[in-house]
Design an enzyme around this catalytic site. Structure first.
Site, short mmCIF file in Angstrom:
data_model
loop_
_atom_site.label_atom_id
_atom_site.label_comp_id
_atom_site.label_asym_id
_atom_site.label_seq_id
_atom_site.Cartn_x
_atom_site.Cartn_y
_atom_site.Cartn_z
N HIS A 237 7.26 14.23 26.42
CA HIS A 237 7.54 15.78 26.22
C HIS A 237 6.08 16.23 26.67
CE1 HIS A 237 9.26 19.61 25.13
NE2 HIS A 237 9.26 19.45 24.04
N HIS B 230 12.90 14.83 35.05
CA HIS B 230 13.00 15.69 34.05
C HIS B 230 14.48 15.60 33.74
CE1 HIS B 230 13.70 19.51 31.94
NE2 HIS B 230 12.31 19.58 31.95
N ASP C 4 4.08 19.06 34.02
CA ASP C 4 3.00 18.54 33.53
C ASP C 4 2.06 17.83 34.68
OD1 ASP C 4 3.34 19.11 30.78
OD2 ASP C 4 4.95 17.93 30.58
N1 ACO Z 1 8.71 7.04 36.17
C1 ACO Z 1 9.75 6.26 36.73
N2 ACO Z 1 10.91 6.15 36.39
C2 ACO Z 1 11.22 6.94 35.74
C3 ACO Z 1 10.62 8.16 35.25
C4 ACO Z 1 9.40 8.30 35.73
N3 ACO Z 1 8.54 9.38 35.32
N4 ACO Z 1 11.56 9.15 34.79
C5 ACO Z 1 12.78 8.56 34.84
N5 ACO Z 1 12.58 7.08 35.36
C6 ACO Z 1 13.69 6.51 35.74
C7 ACO Z 1 14.33 5.73 34.50
O1 ACO Z 1 13.56 4.44 34.46
C8 ACO Z 1 15.76 5.68 34.75
O2 ACO Z 1 15.91 4.43 35.77
P1 ACO Z 1 16.92 3.48 35.66
O3 ACO Z 1 18.43 4.30 35.85
O4 ACO Z 1 16.89 2.31 36.54
O5 ACO Z 1 17.34 2.92 34.28
C9 ACO Z 1 16.22 6.57 35.58
O6 ACO Z 1 15.07 7.27 36.02
C10 ACO Z 1 16.50 7.79 34.69
O7 ACO Z 1 15.50 8.04 33.54
P2 ACO Z 1 16.08 8.48 32.13
O8 ACO Z 1 14.83 7.96 31.20
O9 ACO Z 1 17.47 8.11 31.86
O10 ACO Z 1 16.15 10.10 32.32
P3 ACO Z 1 15.85 11.07 30.97
O11 ACO Z 1 16.59 12.36 31.28
O12 ACO Z 1 16.42 10.41 29.69
O13 ACO Z 1 14.11 11.10 30.85
C11 ACO Z 1 11.97 12.21 31.03
C12 ACO Z 1 13.74 12.45 31.28
C13 ACO Z 1 11.83 11.71 29.57
C14 ACO Z 1 11.20 13.33 31.28
C15 ACO Z 1 11.62 10.92 31.92
O14 ACO Z 1 11.92 11.49 33.48
C16 ACO Z 1 10.19 10.55 31.64
O15 ACO Z 1 9.96 9.77 30.90
N6 ACO Z 1 9.38 11.11 32.54
C17 ACO Z 1 7.89 10.88 32.34
C18 ACO Z 1 7.15 11.59 31.28
C19 ACO Z 1 7.07 13.01 31.59
O16 ACO Z 1 6.57 13.50 32.62
N7 ACO Z 1 7.71 14.07 30.47
C20 ACO Z 1 7.54 15.54 30.53
C21 ACO Z 1 8.86 16.20 31.04
S1 ACO Z 1 8.53 17.71 30.95
C22 ACO Z 1 8.35 18.23 29.52
O17 ACO Z 1 8.89 17.60 28.67
C23 ACO Z 1 7.70 19.48 29.33
#
Ligand code: ACO
Length: 429
Positions: free
Chosen positions: A268, A307, A363
């Site tokens: 987050h 996201h 971010d």
């Molecule tokens: N890098 C690589 N792979 C990713 C990323 C990433 N940043 N984000 C998602 N994925 C992949 C997952 O591994 C998953 O792959 P799969 O289907 O093969 O298993 C798919 O994309 C879907 O990801 P989820 O984790 O199910 O997506 P969710 O909606 O739960 O998560 C989140 C969203 C937490 C923001 C995620 O994209 C993440 O971890 N991003 C990196 C951290 C980040 O930048 N957070 C800031 C978010 S904005 C904020 O809070 C202000």
């Protein structure tokens, strides 16, 4: 006219149910009447991490994740970033309308005159080690504010709520600046009421021996715009924490401490810090392809990408990328920008990221700006918490005034052992 209902046939019993559809949702409680047998509890919906569950009706922030749209009380984020100030935007979020000239003046005056914190807060900070993470200190000090303002327990009194809202918005920058000065061993700099919200924040962070601190106007405005972009984002993890904890009717300082703790996590608000650490780890533009391969192989995530709601470009990232040029014109270019641009270029062409709709989020570029402005990396999530406090408070107040809301208490699907008798220690194993 088509009827807005959903017909459900329970194949266990052959019974048919008509569930009303309102605002694109069915009520989970309407499922309860669907029972396999008369003594059944009734059907529930199962939705870990709330992927498809609306927990409230809200009039604050609108996001269309597929089109990359973000609006506060109906106003597009692009227009607010261009024309508004953070304090005016905070007023909008909390009151529902933009203020008149007189309302804005009174609002800014009140926030400006609540910036001081009790001297005991300084002694509280002394208890933290020099290398304590700023977010850990922020969680502790925001929570501690509840002990200074016992009237904050009067959450059903609109005037008491108003005072706590003013105090929290006003004191967050002071707490953040004090904990930063504590980490670097510098004497605390007190608020300067002649300066703007962000100008004063820069003053409390960076003032040294000068009689009067003069913030750079470009950096002061850039920080204000970043604060506008971070002010609210509907039912995200920390807003959900604010609502859930606030639903127990605890005071808003304690609920804000919980929301701050939720924001701390790297998935987050901690992501802006994690992005900078990732760019440091990559080290050079040439290393980007190898790093992307590792991410694709499941060895870590590309921080600042992806996201839950945006499946198109995050509109805040677009605005921040533009803002970066203005800041770098004053501070000099952050050399890590080249690595970030290369990461974005490669990722946006790569099937892994394209098919999963992973784009840069708020971010990805904000940390590069913060670093160019001399903020230490571990302070980045604090720079997110300060403006998000306006959103948390707006969400908290909306939750309190919503007659449909009750203490937040989800259900579970129990999958553990059935009833069994206690085994004395000597008869185990
Ligand atoms: N890098 C690589 N792979 C990713 C990323 C990433 N940043 N984000 C998602 N994925 C992949 C997952 O591994 C998953 O792959 P799969 O289907 O093969 O298993 C798919 O994309 C879907 O990801 P989820 O984790 O199910 O997506 P969710 O909606 O739960 O998560 C989140 C969203 C937490 C923001 C995620 O994209 C993440 O971890 N991003 C990196 C951290 C980040 O930048 N957070 C800031 C978010 S904005 C904020 O809070 C202000």
């Amino acid at each position: 006219m088509a009827t807005d209902t959903l017909t459900v046939i329970d194949n266990r019993t052959g019974r048919r149910y008509e569930l009303p559809i309102t605002h694109g949702t069915i009520r989970a409680m309407d499922l309860r009447q669907i029972k396999g047998a008369a003594d059944d509890f009734g059907l529930m919906s199962y939705d870990p991490a709330f992927l498809n569950t609306a927990s409230c009706q809200s009039r604050i922030t609108y996001i269309d994740g597929d089109r990359g749209v973000l609006e506060y009380r109906g106003y597009p984020i692009e227009q607010l970033a261009e024309h508004s100030t953070y304090l005016e935007t905070a007023y909008l979020l909390l009151h529902g309308e933009l203020p008149t000239g007189r309302q804005l003046e009174a609002w800014v005056d009140s926030i400006t005159h609540h910036t001081m914190v009790h001297e005991n807060i300084k002694r509280l900070l002394e208890g933290f080690r020099y290398d304590a993470h700023p977010m850990g200190m922020l969680v502790g000090t925001v929570g501690a504010l509840s002990t200074f303002y016992p009237d904050a327990k009067q959450i059903h009194d609109p005037r008491a709520r108003e005072i706590q809202i003013h105090r929290l918005l006003a004191k967050l920058p002071t707490l953040a600046a004090f904990l930063y000065r504590h980490s670097v061993g510098m004497p605390y700099a007190y608020p300067d009421n002649d300066l703007s919200y962000t100008g004063n924040f820069l003053n409390m962070l960076f003032k040294t021996t000068e009689v009067k601190y003069k913030p750079d106007p470009t950096l002061e405005r850039a920080l204000d715009v970043l604060f506008i972009l971070h002010a609210d984002h509907e039912q995200n993890c920390s807003a959900n924490a604010m609502r859930a904890v606030g639903s127990s009717h605890v005071d808003p300082y304690s609920a804000s401490a919980a929301a701050t703790a939720a924001l701390y996590g790297p998935l987050h608000g901690g992501a802006n810090e994690a992005v900078l650490r990732m760019l440091d780890q990559i080290g050079a533009k040439d290393h980007v392809p190898a790093f992307v391969q590792k991410v694709k192989a499941g060895e870590g995530r590309l921080m600042g990408f992806g996201h839950r709601v945006y499946k198109n470009y995050d509109p805040r990232a677009t605005l921040i990328k533009r803002l970066a040029d203005q800041v770098f014109a004053v501070t000099g270019r952050n050399p890590k920008l080249d690595i970030a641009l290369e990461l974005e270029r490669i990722a946006l062409q790569d099937d892994y990221f394209v098919t999963r709709k992973l784009y840069p989020n708020v971010d990805f570029y904000s940390g590069l700006i913060y670093q160019a402005m001399r903020f230490p990396v571990d302070l980045f999530p604090v720079l997110f918490a300060i403006p998000r406090t306006a959103g948390w408070l707006a969400q908290w107040q909306e939750m309190l005034l919503d007659p449909e809301q009750k203490i937040a208490r989800p259900r579970q699907v129990y999958r553990g052992p059935g009833r069994r008798d206690y085994v004395p220690l000597e008869r185990r194993g």
